[in-house]
Design an enzyme around this catalytic site. Structure first.
Site, mmCIF file in Angstrom:
data_model
loop_
_atom_site.group_PDB
_atom_site.id
_atom_site.type_symbol
_atom_site.label_atom_id
_atom_site.label_comp_id
_atom_site.label_asym_id
_atom_site.label_seq_id
_atom_site.Cartn_x
_atom_site.Cartn_y
_atom_site.Cartn_z
ATOM 1 N N ASP A 18 0.824 -1.203 0.000
ATOM 2 C CA ASP A 18 0.000 0.000 0.000
ATOM 3 C C ASP A 18 0.864 1.262 0.000
ATOM 4 O OD1 ASP A 18 -2.372 1.324 -0.085
ATOM 5 O OD2 ASP A 18 -3.011 0.819 1.930
ATOM 6 N N GLY A 19 0.325 2.308 -0.632
ATOM 7 C CA GLY A 19 0.957 3.621 -0.554
ATOM 8 C C GLY A 19 1.739 4.053 -1.769
ATOM 9 N N ASN A 20 1.719 3.268 -2.852
ATOM 10 C CA ASN A 20 2.478 3.664 -4.042
ATOM 11 C C ASN A 20 2.043 5.028 -4.577
ATOM 12 O OD1 ASN A 20 3.910 1.249 -4.041
ATOM 13 N ND2 ASN A 20 2.513 0.234 -5.457
ATOM 14 N N GLY A 21 0.716 5.211 -4.706
ATOM 15 C CA GLY A 21 0.198 6.462 -5.252
ATOM 16 C C GLY A 21 0.459 7.647 -4.348
ATOM 17 N N ARG A 22 0.236 7.470 -3.047
ATOM 18 C CA ARG A 22 0.468 8.554 -2.088
ATOM 19 C C ARG A 22 1.948 8.920 -2.017
ATOM 20 N NH1 ARG A 22 -2.831 5.785 2.647
ATOM 21 N NH2 ARG A 22 -2.734 4.083 1.142
ATOM 22 N N TRP A 23 2.788 7.896 -2.091
ATOM 23 C CA TRP A 23 4.234 8.127 -2.083
ATOM 24 C C TRP A 23 4.643 8.989 -3.283
ATOM 25 C CZ3 TRP A 23 8.086 6.677 -5.576
ATOM 26 C CH2 TRP A 23 9.408 6.758 -5.122
ATOM 27 N N ARG A 31 0.823 9.032 -10.014
ATOM 28 C CA ARG A 31 0.642 7.787 -9.274
ATOM 29 C C ARG A 31 1.370 6.610 -9.923
ATOM 30 N NH1 ARG A 31 -3.356 7.239 -5.535
ATOM 31 N NH2 ARG A 31 -3.733 5.075 -6.163
ATOM 32 N N HIS A 35 3.797 3.213 -8.683
ATOM 33 C CA HIS A 35 3.611 1.795 -8.977
ATOM 34 C C HIS A 35 4.889 1.182 -9.563
ATOM 35 C CE1 HIS A 35 -0.519 2.045 -7.886
ATOM 36 N NE2 HIS A 35 -0.876 2.814 -8.909
ATOM 37 N N LEU A 129 12.697 -19.363 -3.094
ATOM 38 C CA LEU A 129 11.519 -18.736 -2.491
ATOM 39 C C LEU A 129 10.259 -19.102 -3.258
ATOM 40 C CD1 LEU A 129 10.425 -16.523 -0.442
ATOM 41 C CD2 LEU A 129 10.645 -14.922 -2.367
ATOM 42 N N ARG A 186 1.081 -4.821 6.371
ATOM 43 C CA ARG A 186 0.446 -3.820 5.514
ATOM 44 C C ARG A 186 1.172 -2.505 5.700
ATOM 45 N NH1 ARG A 186 -5.715 -2.714 3.606
ATOM 46 N NH2 ARG A 186 -5.175 -1.004 2.224
#
Length: 238
Positions: A18-23, A31, A35, A129, A186
């Site tokens: 979460d937070g890619n756009g706000r960052w 935005r 991403h 992994l 999160r």
């Protein structure tokens, strides 16, 4: 001086990115820039998680609700996804990563479905992994799809209602064969699970951080694991 205890690694970590756009907005960028940077962070954390001893990593990349975002943002995300499939294949080959996509693939464009199939097939025998990407995924949708499959089994006479157990339902979910997450992270200070792994998170420890996903580092992952180590995992015991 007391000797510092070695961290116990969770076997399976799930992350809501979460937070890619706000960052991006905080930096005066569109935005989509967030991403792109977020995708780079995924690559870094995959490598760091495996080095730390985490065996399974599942990330929430695109939800069933994300289709409601502005069309230009969704289009940019799909373009980024197409590019990421190529990058992920190279990364998986380098790090022996086994990649699996969760979610309703029928809702994705044919070329993306083809790339997913190629990626899953090329990495299925890798012993590094286990990396799961949730695309066009929703926890409620996953359960509904599983129930429909079970209903067909009953109608076809393959099973009776008495045969339906928790284990039987679990085996019809997208995560069949995977251990349930020990730790959910999160980012960006949101404290909800947003329709992610609703069945699988029943006994999972939650960790919320104010750090936006593009700024999430190995040090932040270590903080989350340290918090996990301070939890008393009782699984319903008194």
């Amino acid at each position: 001086m007391a000797e510092e205890k070695e961290l116990v690694m969770p076997q399976h970590v799930a992350i809501i990115l979460d937070g890619n756009g706000r960052w991006a907005k905080s930096k005066g960028m569109p935005r989509n820039y967030g991403h792109v940077q977020g995708a780079k962070t995924v690559e870094v954390i995959c490598e760091e998680a495996y080095r730390m001893g985490i065996q399974y990593l599942t990330v929430y990349a695109f939800s069933t609700e994300n289709w409601k975002r502005p069309k230009d943002e969704v289009d940019a995300l799909m373009k980024l996804l197409r590019n990421y499939m190529k990058t992920c294949l190279a990364t998986a080959k380098k790090n022996r990563m086994c990649v699996r996509v969760l979610g309703d693939k029928t809702g994705l464009d044919e070329d993306i479905r083809k790339r997913i199939a190629e990626l899953e097939n090329a990495t299925k025998d890798n012993d590094g992994l286990h990396f799961q990407i949730a695309l066009n995924y929703g926890g409620r949708d996953e359960i509904v799809r599983a129930v429909k499959r079970i209903t067909e089994n009953v109608q076809n006479g393959e099973i009776s209602a008495a045969d339906i157990t928790e284990a039987y339902l679990s085996d019809r979910l997208d995560t069949c064969g995977l251990p349930e997450p020990d730790l959910l992270i999160r980012t960006c200070n949101e404290q909800r699970i947003s329709n992610f792994l609703l069945w699988q998170l029943a006994y999972t420890e939650f960790y919320f951080t104010p750090v936006a996903w593009p700024d999430f580092t190995k040090e932040e992952l270590v903080k989350a694991v340290e918090a996990y180590n301070h939890r008393d995992r009782r699984y319903g015991r008194v």
